[in-house]
Motif scaffolding. Sequence first.
Motif, PDB file in Angstrom:
ATOM      1  N   GLU A 247       0.821  -1.199   0.000  1.00  0.00           N
ATOM      2  CA  GLU A 247       0.000   0.000   0.000  1.00  0.00           C
ATOM      3  C   GLU A 247       0.863   1.261   0.000  1.00  0.00           C
ATOM      4  N   GLN A 248       2.173   1.058   0.219  1.00  0.00           N
ATOM      5  CA  GLN A 248       3.121   2.166   0.148  1.00  0.00           C
ATOM      6  C   GLN A 248       3.491   2.375  -1.319  1.00  0.00           C
ATOM      7  N   SER A 249       2.981   3.436  -1.922  1.00  0.00           N
ATOM      8  CA  SER A 249       3.187   3.641  -3.360  1.00  0.00           C
ATOM      9  C   SER A 249       4.660   3.761  -3.719  1.00  0.00           C
ATOM     10  N   GLN A 250       5.471   4.292  -2.794  1.00  0.00           N
ATOM     11  CA  GLN A 250       6.890   4.450  -3.116  1.00  0.00           C
ATOM     12  C   GLN A 250       7.583   3.106  -3.247  1.00  0.00           C
ATOM     13  N   VAL A 251       7.085   2.091  -2.529  1.00  0.00           N
ATOM     14  CA  VAL A 251       7.659   0.748  -2.645  1.00  0.00           C
ATOM     15  C   VAL A 251       7.384   0.178  -4.033  1.00  0.00           C
ATOM     16  N   VAL A 252       6.142   0.289  -4.477  1.00  0.00           N
ATOM     17  CA  VAL A 252       5.768  -0.234  -5.798  1.00  0.00           C
ATOM     18  C   VAL A 252       6.518   0.503  -6.898  1.00  0.00           C
ATOM     19  N   GLU A 253       6.652   1.814  -6.755  1.00  0.00           N
ATOM     20  CA  GLU A 253       7.380   2.600  -7.761  1.00  0.00           C
ATOM     21  C   GLU A 253       8.842   2.183  -7.833  1.00  0.00           C
ATOM     22  N   GLU A 254       9.461   1.977  -6.677  1.00  0.00           N
ATOM     23  CA  GLU A 254      10.876   1.596  -6.663  1.00  0.00           C
ATOM     24  C   GLU A 254      11.071   0.177  -7.183  1.00  0.00           C
ATOM     25  N   ILE A 255      10.168  -0.729  -6.836  1.00  0.00           N
ATOM     26  CA  ILE A 255      10.245  -2.093  -7.356  1.00  0.00           C
ATOM     27  C   ILE A 255      10.117  -2.085  -8.880  1.00  0.00           C
ATOM     28  N   THR A 256       9.199  -1.288  -9.385  1.00  0.00           N
ATOM     29  CA  THR A 256       9.020  -1.174 -10.836  1.00  0.00           C
ATOM     30  C   THR A 256      10.300  -0.690 -11.500  1.00  0.00           C
ATOM     31  N   ARG A 257      10.920   0.319 -10.920  1.00  0.00           N
ATOM     32  CA  ARG A 257      12.162   0.873 -11.492  1.00  0.00           C
ATOM     33  C   ARG A 257      13.252  -0.199 -11.538  1.00  0.00           C
ATOM     34  N   ARG A 258      13.382  -0.959 -10.455  1.00  0.00           N
ATOM     35  CA  ARG A 258      14.438  -1.980 -10.399  1.00  0.00           C
ATOM     36  C   ARG A 258      14.139  -3.147 -11.336  1.00  0.00           C
ATOM     37  N   VAL A 259      12.866  -3.504 -11.449  1.00  0.00           N
ATOM     38  CA  VAL A 259      12.489  -4.581 -12.370  1.00  0.00           C
ATOM     39  C   VAL A 259      12.867  -4.204 -13.796  1.00  0.00           C
ATOM     40  N   ARG A 260      12.534  -2.998 -14.199  1.00  0.00           N
ATOM     41  CA  ARG A 260      12.811  -2.571 -15.576  1.00  0.00           C
ATOM     42  C   ARG A 260      14.303  -2.593 -15.884  1.00  0.00           C
ATOM     43  N   LYS A 261      15.140  -2.372 -14.891  1.00  0.00           N
ATOM     44  CA  LYS A 261      16.583  -2.401 -15.089  1.00  0.00           C
ATOM     45  C   LYS A 261      17.111  -3.819 -15.246  1.00  0.00           C
ATOM     46  N   GLN A 262      16.372  -4.806 -14.696  1.00  0.00           N
ATOM     47  CA  GLN A 262      16.915  -6.164 -14.637  1.00  0.00           C
ATOM     48  C   GLN A 262      16.312  -7.145 -15.634  1.00  0.00           C
ATOM     49  N   VAL A 263      15.127  -6.864 -16.165  1.00  0.00           N
ATOM     50  CA  VAL A 263      14.539  -7.809 -17.123  1.00  0.00           C
ATOM     51  C   VAL A 263      15.166  -7.631 -18.502  1.00  0.00           C
ATOM     52  N   ILE A 264      15.102  -8.681 -19.282  1.00  0.00           N
ATOM     53  CA  ILE A 264      15.502  -8.588 -20.676  1.00  0.00           C
ATOM     54  C   ILE A 264      14.617  -7.542 -21.349  1.00  0.00           C
ATOM     55  N   HIS A 265      15.204  -6.758 -22.238  1.00  0.00           N
ATOM     56  CA  HIS A 265      14.506  -5.592 -22.799  1.00  0.00           C
ATOM     57  C   HIS A 265      13.139  -5.941 -23.389  1.00  0.00           C
ATOM     58  N   SER A 266      13.032  -7.077 -24.059  1.00  0.00           N
ATOM     59  CA  SER A 266      11.772  -7.439 -24.714  1.00  0.00           C
ATOM     60  C   SER A 266      10.647  -7.732 -23.724  1.00  0.00           C
ATOM     61  N   PHE A 267      10.977  -7.809 -22.413  1.00  0.00           N
ATOM     62  CA  PHE A 267       9.968  -8.038 -21.372  1.00  0.00           C
ATOM     63  C   PHE A 267       9.653  -6.771 -20.583  1.00  0.00           C
ATOM     64  N   SER A 268      10.274  -5.659 -20.965  1.00  0.00           N
ATOM     65  CA  SER A 268      10.256  -4.473 -20.095  1.00  0.00           C
ATOM     66  C   SER A 268       8.962  -3.662 -20.144  1.00  0.00           C
ATOM     67  N   ASN A 269       8.000  -4.093 -20.967  1.00  0.00           N
ATOM     68  CA  ASN A 269       6.742  -3.346 -21.024  1.00  0.00           C
ATOM     69  C   ASN A 269       5.768  -3.757 -19.932  1.00  0.00           C
ATOM     70  N   VAL A 270       6.181  -4.615 -19.018  1.00  0.00           N
ATOM     71  CA  VAL A 270       5.304  -5.055 -17.937  1.00  0.00           C
ATOM     72  C   VAL A 270       4.958  -3.879 -17.016  1.00  0.00           C
ATOM     73  N   THR A 271       3.707  -3.845 -16.564  1.00  0.00           N
ATOM     74  CA  THR A 271       3.247  -2.838 -15.614  1.00  0.00           C
ATOM     75  C   THR A 271       3.002  -3.510 -14.261  1.00  0.00           C
ATOM     76  N   ILE A 272       3.535  -2.931 -13.210  1.00  0.00           N
ATOM     77  CA  ILE A 272       3.304  -3.435 -11.857  1.00  0.00           C
ATOM     78  C   ILE A 272       2.328  -2.491 -11.174  1.00  0.00           C
ATOM     79  N   LYS A 273       1.179  -3.036 -10.787  1.00  0.00           N
ATOM     80  CA  LYS A 273       0.098  -2.226 -10.232  1.00  0.00           C
ATOM     81  C   LYS A 273      -0.193  -2.625  -8.787  1.00  0.00           C
ATOM     82  N   GLN A 274      -0.569  -1.643  -7.987  1.00  0.00           N
ATOM     83  CA  GLN A 274      -1.036  -1.916  -6.633  1.00  0.00           C
ATOM     84  C   GLN A 274      -2.431  -2.523  -6.672  1.00  0.00           C
ATOM     85  N   ALA A 275      -2.650  -3.552  -5.852  1.00  0.00           N
ATOM     86  CA  ALA A 275      -4.015  -4.009  -5.614  1.00  0.00           C
ATOM     87  C   ALA A 275      -4.784  -2.854  -4.983  1.00  0.00           C
TER      88      ALA A 275
END
Length: 295
Positions: A247-275
């Motif tokens: 529920e902490q939006s800054q956690v989800v935002e930071e996780i999203t940023r780190r995910v985008r840096k680590q996935v293979i580029h062709s997978f980087s369009n994934v969106t991580i959303k808060q429930a």
Amino acid sequence: MRIVVADIGGTTIKVAIVNEEGVLTQYTEYDTESKKGGAYLVQKLMNILKGFLPFEAIGISTAGQVDTKTGTITYANDNIPAYTGMKLQELLEKAFHVPVKVENDVNAAALGELHYGAGKEQTAFLCLTYGTGVGGAIIMDSKLYRGANGVAAEFGHIIVHPNGRNCNCGLKGCYEQYASTTALIRQVQAVDSSYQNGRQVFEALKQENKKIESVLSQWMDEIVLGLVSLIHCFNPSVIIVGGGVMEQSQVVEEITRRVRKQVIHSFSNVTIKQAVLGNRAGLLGAASLHIRHDG
């Protein structure tokens, strides 16, 4: 249709009435008293449900693995002793003479988000909840993917650290031993034993506590480690993350940023959303089992 729904967790039983439009009323919480065991819990549940009569159907979201064809608890850990094997659907149908549907709690939460929440515009997504452990669910073509034995998406038991920490499942190095809220609190307490819950951790961040910031950063790295593997396996367009800490939006935002840096580029369009449904997700998901969803 008037549906009574219950969400059974290790700490609380949440109960409400839901209609066919997904409107939830009469929300009430009760202490599970889980250590008294499965038989006590089911009897307590029956007594609670009597107070919500009349109703035309019962929907149950529950901790543990569920055989959804029979509504039987096929496995539950020691948080609710002697719950494994409980024929919940049969017992409730005999007691109330109405249709009963029983679903695992994370699956129910995913269904709630699918029909009424963050997944409403989606037909396929992964759902993960971070709490005592890490729960998972897979939505494909607007339906739950259950796997061969009905217990798919045990994402908390992906091995992320071979020969790592012991897990309650009997394996070592499971994702939930590193990425759950329980793991976060354990790691924070190694730095400062006064911290008891996630809320206190995030209050410390407001005070710019560098030691806690460092622990939180390491914990987010562990979350990302599991998410990157899931993204490379499933190639989802959306991942919905839930649990109090998310529920902490800054956690989800930071996780999203780190995910985008680590996935293979062709997978980087994934969106991580808060429930978005919070405590209502499992209840609404349990109700949806009795509601026809066209389109």
